[in-house]
Design an enzyme around this catalytic site. Structure first.
Site, PDB file in Angstrom:
ATOM      1  N   ASP A   1      -2.491   8.319  -2.523  1.00  0.00           N
ATOM      2  CA  ASP A   1      -3.822   8.909  -2.654  1.00  0.00           C
ATOM      3  C   ASP A   1      -4.298   9.453  -1.322  1.00  0.00           C
ATOM      4  OD1 ASP A   1      -4.058   6.371  -1.434  1.00  0.00           O
ATOM      5  OD2 ASP A   1      -6.166   6.243  -1.993  1.00  0.00           O
TER       6      ASP A   1
ATOM      7  N   ASP B   1      -7.805  -7.450   0.325  1.00  0.00           N
ATOM      8  CA  ASP B   1      -6.929  -7.550   1.491  1.00  0.00           C
ATOM      9  C   ASP B   1      -7.659  -6.992   2.686  1.00  0.00           C
ATOM     10  OD1 ASP B   1      -5.443  -4.904   2.767  1.00  0.00           O
ATOM     11  OD2 ASP B   1      -6.354  -4.524   0.815  1.00  0.00           O
TER      12      ASP B   1
ATOM     13  N   CYS C   1      -8.193 -27.630   8.443  1.00  0.00           N
ATOM     14  CA  CYS C   1      -6.938 -26.942   8.714  1.00  0.00           C
ATOM     15  C   CYS C   1      -6.199 -27.608   9.872  1.00  0.00           C
ATOM     16  CB  CYS C   1      -7.174 -25.460   9.014  1.00  0.00           C
ATOM     17  SG  CYS C   1      -7.779 -25.091  10.682  1.00  0.00           S
TER      18      CYS C   1
ATOM     19  N   GLN D   1     -10.868   6.864  -6.182  1.00  0.00           N
ATOM     20  CA  GLN D   1     -11.531   7.473  -5.041  1.00  0.00           C
ATOM     21  C   GLN D   1     -12.804   8.176  -5.532  1.00  0.00           C
ATOM     22  OE1 GLN D   1     -10.991   7.009  -1.958  1.00  0.00           O
ATOM     23  NE2 GLN D   1      -8.880   6.270  -1.786  1.00  0.00           N
TER      24      GLN D   1
ATOM     25  N   GLY E   1      -0.904   6.081   2.112  1.00  0.00           N
ATOM     26  CA  GLY E   1      -1.816   7.213   2.171  1.00  0.00           C
ATOM     27  C   GLY E   1      -2.910   7.040   3.206  1.00  0.00           C
ATOM     28  N   PHE E   2      -3.525   5.866   3.237  1.00  0.00           N
ATOM     29  CA  PHE E   2      -4.620   5.637   4.181  1.00  0.00           C
ATOM     30  C   PHE E   2      -4.145   5.780   5.620  1.00  0.00           C
ATOM     31  CE2 PHE E   2      -7.032   2.669   6.904  1.00  0.00           C
ATOM     32  CZ  PHE E   2      -8.283   3.257   6.820  1.00  0.00           C
TER      33      PHE E   2
ATOM     34  N   CYS F   1      -7.961 -27.227  13.301  1.00  0.00           N
ATOM     35  CA  CYS F   1      -9.174 -28.023  13.496  1.00  0.00           C
ATOM     36  C   CYS F   1      -8.885 -29.526  13.510  1.00  0.00           C
ATOM     37  CB  CYS F   1     -10.199 -27.680  12.419  1.00  0.00           C
ATOM     38  SG  CYS F   1     -10.896 -26.017  12.612  1.00  0.00           S
TER      39      CYS F   1
ATOM     40  N   CYS G   1     -13.949 -28.128   8.861  1.00  0.00           N
ATOM     41  CA  CYS G   1     -12.676 -27.555   8.400  1.00  0.00           C
ATOM     42  C   CYS G   1     -11.560 -28.586   8.565  1.00  0.00           C
ATOM     43  CB  CYS G   1     -12.354 -26.301   9.208  1.00  0.00           C
ATOM     44  SG  CYS G   1     -10.778 -25.521   8.787  1.00  0.00           S
TER      45      CYS G   1
ATOM     46  N   HIS H   1      -6.394 -20.643  11.569  1.00  0.00           N
ATOM     47  CA  HIS H   1      -7.713 -21.082  11.115  1.00  0.00           C
ATOM     48  C   HIS H   1      -8.414 -20.021  10.269  1.00  0.00           C
ATOM     49  CE1 HIS H   1     -11.768 -22.763  11.121  1.00  0.00           C
ATOM     50  NE2 HIS H   1     -12.166 -21.548  11.462  1.00  0.00           N
TER      51      HIS H   1
ATOM     52  N   ASP I   1       0.857  -1.177   0.000  1.00  0.00           N
ATOM     53  CA  ASP I   1       0.000   0.000   0.000  1.00  0.00           C
ATOM     54  C   ASP I   1       0.898   1.233   0.000  1.00  0.00           C
ATOM     55  OD1 ASP I   1      -2.001   1.841   0.343  1.00  0.00           O
ATOM     56  OD2 ASP I   1      -2.875   0.894   2.101  1.00  0.00           O
ATOM     57  N   SER I   2       0.396   2.333  -0.485  1.00  0.00           N
ATOM     58  CA  SER I   2       1.227   3.532  -0.598  1.00  0.00           C
ATOM     59  C   SER I   2       1.481   4.206   0.743  1.00  0.00           C
ATOM     60  CB  SER I   2       0.563   4.541  -1.533  1.00  0.00           C
ATOM     61  OG  SER I   2      -0.581   5.103  -0.919  1.00  0.00           O
TER      62      SER I   2
END
Length: 380
Positions: free
Chosen positions: A147, A267, A307, A190, A96-97, A310, A305, A336, A93-94
Site C-alpha cells: 500500500d 505493533d 518482570c 487507507q 510500503g511504509f 524489576c 512489576c 521491562h 509488513d509489506s
C-alpha cells in the site's frame, strides 16, 4: 483458511473485543501487542526471553529483509521461523511504509515504486506482485498487501489518488498470492483523515474478502484526538468476524484507546526504541532512568512489576549500565517495556472477559501520567 479468527466476547460498555487468532504456528490471544523484530530480531532480545515474557506473535519487515539479507536467503534457510528460531506466529509488513518514509528519492507509478536503498543508495523496485512474492518467500503467517501510506497533512486530491491506487494494488496482491493455504493476506485501509475515503476503502476491501483488515495511515503526525476519531469511525465499518489490526501504534494509552474502539492487534517500535534511550513505562507513567535523579535510587524500575528486570535490579544499577554504554542496560530496559505491554494486554483481556473494561480503563488513567514527548510517535 491459513488464518482464522474467533470472536469470544464483546465488552458491553464499549467496542472492546476479546478474541483468538489461529495461525499454523498456534493461537494468539487478542487483543494482542506484537513486538517489532524489523530485521528478524527484536532488538536486544532473544526468542527465549520473548517466550518468557509471554509474546505470542512478532512482526518483521519486508523492506528491510528484502534489502538485507534478501528473501531468497531466508527461504533457503527454511523461512523466517527457522531463520530466527521463533516457534510462534509472525506477521510481515509489506514494506510500503518504509519505502515511502525512508527513501526520499522514489518514483511512484501504477506498476509500483522505484526507490533507493537507505543502506547503499542502490536502486530497487517494489510492486504489489514483488512485495507479495517476497513475503511468500519469508513465510510469515500473516502478510500484508502493498500500500501507499500518505503523509500528514496531505491534500485531499493526493489522498484520493493514493487510495485508489492502493485499492488496485490490493487486488493485484491477492492475484499474486501463492501461499493462501498457510499465509493469511490482510488488506490495509487507507484514506488519510478523510472519513468518506475511509468508508470507501473499507467497503472496497470488504468486497475482496480478506481474512483480516489493517488500519494504516494513522500515528503519522496527526493529533491524538484526530487519530482516535478516524479510528473509531473506521473500526465501526469493518467486518465483525475478521481481525482488526492498527499498524504502528504502541503507547500504553493508545493500546487502551484502540481496544476501546474495537482493535484486536497492535505493533510498534516504541517500547524497544525508548528503552534504548533509557526510558521505561511504569504503572505511574514514564520514567527516564538515565536521569541523574536515579543515581542512588535503589528501588526497581516499577515496584509493582514482577518482570525479571524489576525482580533483580535497581534504578541506580540500570542507570550506571546505560551511562557506561553497557549492552545489559539496553537489554534490561527493553525486557521491562515489552513485559509491561504484554502484561497490560493480558490485563485488558481479563477485564473484557469480566465485563469491567470501563473500570479498568478508568483505574489506569488514575495512576498513569501521560507526558507529551517526541518519543510518543508510533511507527506507521
Amino acid at each position: 483458511m491459513a488464518v482464522q479468527f474467533h470472536l469470544i466476547k464483546t465488552d458491553p460498555s464499549s467496542r472492546a473485543r476479546r478474541g483468538r487468532l489461529y495461525t499454523r504456528h498456534g493461537s494468539v490471544e487478542t487483543p494482542v501487542f506484537m513486538p517489532v523484530g524489523t530485521q528478524a530480531s527484536v532488538k536486544t532480545m532473544s526468542p527465549h526471553e520473548l517466550l518468557d515474557i509471554g509474546v505470542e506473535m512478532i512482526l518483521s519487515n519486508t523492506y528491510h529483509l528484502f534489502l538485507r539479507p534478501g528473501h531468497d536467503l531466508i527461504r533457503e534457510a527454511g523461512g523466517l521461523h527457522r531463520f530466527m528460531a521463533w516457534p510462534k506466529s509472525v506477521l510481515t509488513d509489506s514494506g510500503g511504509f518504509q519505502v515511502f518514509s525512508l527513501s526520499p528519492l522514489r518514483r511512484i507509478s501504477e506498476e509500483g515504486v522505484t526507490f533507493r536503498s537507505h543502506l547503499s543508495g542502490e536502486t530497487f523496485f517494489l510492486s504489489p506482485e514483488r512485495a507479495t512474492e517476497v513475503q511468500n518467500a519469508l513465510g510469515a503467517d500473516v502478510i500484508m498487501a502493498f500500500d501507499e501510506c500518505p503523509p500528514y497533512p496531505a491534500e485531499r486530491s493526493y489522498v484520493e489518488e493514493s487510495l485508489e491506487r492502493t485499492l488496485r494494488w490490493a487486488r493485484r496482491c491477492q492475484a499474486a498470492h501463492r501461499r493462501p493455504e498457510d499465509q493469511g493476506l490482510f488488506g490495509i485501509v487507507q484514506g488519510g483523515m478523510e472519513l468518506d475515503l475511509r468508508r470507501h476503502a473499507v467497503e472496497s476491501l470488504a468486497e475482496m474478502d480478506f481474512p483480516g483488515y489493517a488500519v494504516g495511515g494513522l500515528s503519522v503526525g496527526e493529533p491524538k484526538e484526530k487519530m482516535y476519531d478516524v479510528l473509531e469511525y473506521t473500526t465501526e465499518l469493518l467486518p465483525v468476524d475478521k481481525p482488526r489490526y492498527l499498524m504502528g501504534v504502541g503507547a500504553p494509552e493508545d493500546l487502551i484507546e484502540g481496544v476501546r474502539r474495537g482493535v484486536d492487534m497492535f505493533d510498534c517500535v516504541l517500547p524497544t526504541r525508548i528503552a534504548r534511550n533509557g526510558t521505561v513505562w511504569t504503572r505511574r507513567g514514564k520514567l527516564v532512568v538515565r536521569n541523574g535523579a536515579y543515581a542512588r535510587d535503589y528501588r526497581p524500575l516499577d515496584p509493582e512489576c514482577s518482570c525479571y528486570t524489576c525482580r533483580h535490579f535497581t534504578r541506580a544499577y540500570i542507570r550506571h549500565l546505560l551511562k557506561a554504554d553497557e549492552i545489559l542496560g539496553l537489554r534490561l530496559t527493553t525486557y521491562h517495556n515489552l513485559y509491561f505491554l504484554v502484561h497490560l494486554m493480558q490485563d485488558i483481556r481479563r477485564a473484557i472477559e469480566e465485563d469491567r473494561f470501563a473500570e479498568f480503563r478508568s483505574a489506569f488513567y488514575r495512576t498513569f501520567e501521560i507526558r507529551k514527548s517526541e518519543d510518543a510517535e508510533g511507527g506507521r
